[in-house]
Design an enzyme around this catalytic site. Structure first.
Site, PDB file in Angstrom:
ATOM      1  N   CYS A   1       0.691  -1.127   0.035  1.00 25.42           N
ATOM      2  CA  CYS A   1      -0.007  -0.063  -0.226  1.00 25.42           C
ATOM      3  C   CYS A   1       0.989   1.324  -0.107  1.00 25.42           C
ATOM      4  CB  CYS A   1      -1.175  -0.004   1.208  1.00 25.42           C
ATOM      5  SG  CYS A   1      -0.270   0.181   2.734  1.00 25.42           S
ATOM      6  N   ASP A   2       0.301   2.335   0.200  1.00 24.81           N
ATOM      7  CA  ASP A   2       1.321   3.789  -0.170  1.00 24.81           C
ATOM      8  C   ASP A   2       2.083   3.760   0.984  1.00 24.81           C
ATOM      9  OD1 ASP A   2       1.793   6.098  -1.188  1.00 24.81           O
ATOM     10  OD2 ASP A   2       0.809   7.039   0.383  1.00 24.81           O
TER      11      ASP A   2
END
Lengths: 376, 102
Positions: B16-17
């Protein structure tokens, strides 16, 4: 599903913005534990805190922990992390050295932004130097060259940062602070939600919050004891309202997953969990914008602020970072945001009646029931 | 089209980010599901996907970036953080040691 067709590169505009934002946020996020420690110490031990202790909170002529942590510890950690992201541990070390120059060159202003500029830059220069001399160092001189290249470059960048970036960033921060002050005074700050909420669901949430609001907010909080900037992206109200609306009025196949998502979002603080619900019904972004904007307006009117960034954006983090005495006012801003976004989302979903007429491009009911079956 | 052979997957990466929030949550779920299969499940920021990953799963909003980082490693995008069919398919392929196209 067509989404599985691989695109070859990661060079699209959205990916580029995400990548840059991710780089900024990447310098802050590993250090959030330190921000929280600073926030807790501030909330507890300062003169207006829960348990004032002059030696820790830094009043009555004592230095305290609060000032040195925000002036030195946090920017140095950010500088180290930013340098390490570019060029490993060597990059981290020179990043931290250069950061000290910026910190001292802008006395009185917490130098998060300065650290976020000079540390990666210094690490990048060292990386270029290391690449240029690779394979040319006489055997046995590696350690000497390594240590002195770091030392000389770090010293030069610390001095350079002292005279250049420190004062420049201090001026920029003063402009930013008066800009934010103007937006708060003129009650225009809620308009920020028009940009922030759509940015969030495109996975720019960390970039927006930790790339922009955390550094600016920390400077304001060090100055005034709290900052509203910590409450713009992080308010868990809009996501809560939208998820509750989904639970009651959403596509039937999605209703079952909403309660778990509510717990993860509101208590766990992982806002990403509600982004897919909006991405599936893009018009719901209006609910997030209006809910978020009304939450910000509530905070502007009540003069609310948090001591440090509530990360993750859980109700527990919110309460922990609320200044003593403000808890009901802060809860009110979350409640307003949740109610507004719930109501708007409910209207947009026709209170559960309009779901069958959804336009193409959104997931069909058949696909959605496949989701829930497999998750069961 | 890329083919994933469930029997050769040793390391599954959830990206994820920031590599701290949603990926950690999904990785926790997949770890439990894949415990018996002996597959290592890790979570990471999308910019720092480890080179020894055999398969990467990430939200489709981040898939473009993940593909830029992951090189030849198959990237499986998904829509939902809870109970997504694309993720379930990968888990099942690993459990059954079957091949799937992504």
């Amino acid at each position: 599903m067509s989404e599985y067709t691989p695109k070859v590169t990661g060079t699209g505009a959205k990916a580029a913005v995400q990548r840059f934002g991710g780089f900024l946020a990447g310098m802050i996020m590993p250090n959030i534990g330190a921000f929280i420690a600073w926030g807790l110490i501030t909330a507890i031990f300062i003169e207006v805190g829960w348990w004032p202790v002059a030696q820790l909170g830094g009043f009555d002529g004592h230095t305290g922990l609060v000032g040195p942590m925000i002036t030195y510890l946090l920017p140095l950690l950010i500088g180290y992390t930013g340098g390490r992201m570019v060029h490993g541990t060597r990059g981290g070390v020179v990043g931290a050295i250069a950061t000290v120059g910026v910190i001292v060159g802008a006395e009185g202003t917490p130098m998060f932004l300065g650290a976020m500029i000079i540390a990666p830059l210094t690490a990048w220069l060292l990386k270029k130097f290391d690449e240029a001399i690779e394979g040319r160092v006489a055997s046995g001189f590696e350690m000497l060259i390594d240590n002195f290249s770091s030392g000389i470059l770090g010293a030069a960048m610390a001095v350079g940062g002292f005279y250049s970036i420190g004062p420049v960033i201090r001026t920029l921060m003063q402009w930013a602070e008066s800009g934010v002050g103007f937006l708060v005074d003129s009650r225009l700050l809620p308009l920020a939600s028009i940009v922030v909420e759509p940015g969030k669901v495109l996975f720019l949430n960390n970039a927006i919050n930790h790339g922009v609001f955390t550094p600016l907010g920390a400077a304001q909080s060090a100055d005034q004891g709290k900052s509203i900037l910590f409450m713009i992206e992080t308010n868990p109200g809009p996501g809560l309202g939208i998820l509750v609306a989904f639970m009651l009025f959403g596509p039937i196949a999605l209703r079952a997953s909403a309660p778990a998502a509510i717990v993860i979002h509101f208590l766990g603080g992982i806002h990403e969990i509600y982004f897919p619900y909006i991405l599936m019904k893009p018009r719901l972004i209006l609910a997030a914008i209006l809910g978020g904007g009304m939450g910000v307006l509530t905070n502007v009117i009540l003069g609310n602020g948090l001591v440090a960034s509530p990360a993750p954006g859980s109700i527990f983090a919110y309460m922990a970072m609320t200044p003593r005495g403000d808890h009901l006012l802060v809860l009110l801003s979350i409640l307003v945001a949740a109610l507004v976004s719930f109501f708007v989302a409910a209207v947009l979903m026709g209170f559960g009646r309009g779901e069958k007429d959804d336009a193409a491009g959104e997931l069909s009911d058949a696909e959605l029931s496949a989701h829930t079956k497999e998750s069961a | 089209m890329t083919t994933i052979d469930g029997s050769t997957v040793r390391k599954l990466v959830v990206a994820c980010d920031a590599g701290m929030g949603s990926s950690a949550m999904l990785a926790g779920t997949l770890k439990k599901q894949l415990k018996k299969s002996g597959v290592e499940v890790v979570h990471s920021p999308v910019a720092e996907i480890p080179a020894d990953a055999d398969v990467v799963v990430t939200h489709k909003g981040l898939a473009e970036r993940a593909r830029g980082v992951a090189g030849d490693t198959p990237v499986v995008p998904f829509d939902l953080f809870l109970g997504d069919p694309a993720v379930a398919k990968v888990v099942k392929a690993i459990q059954d040691k079957a091949q799937i196209d992504v």
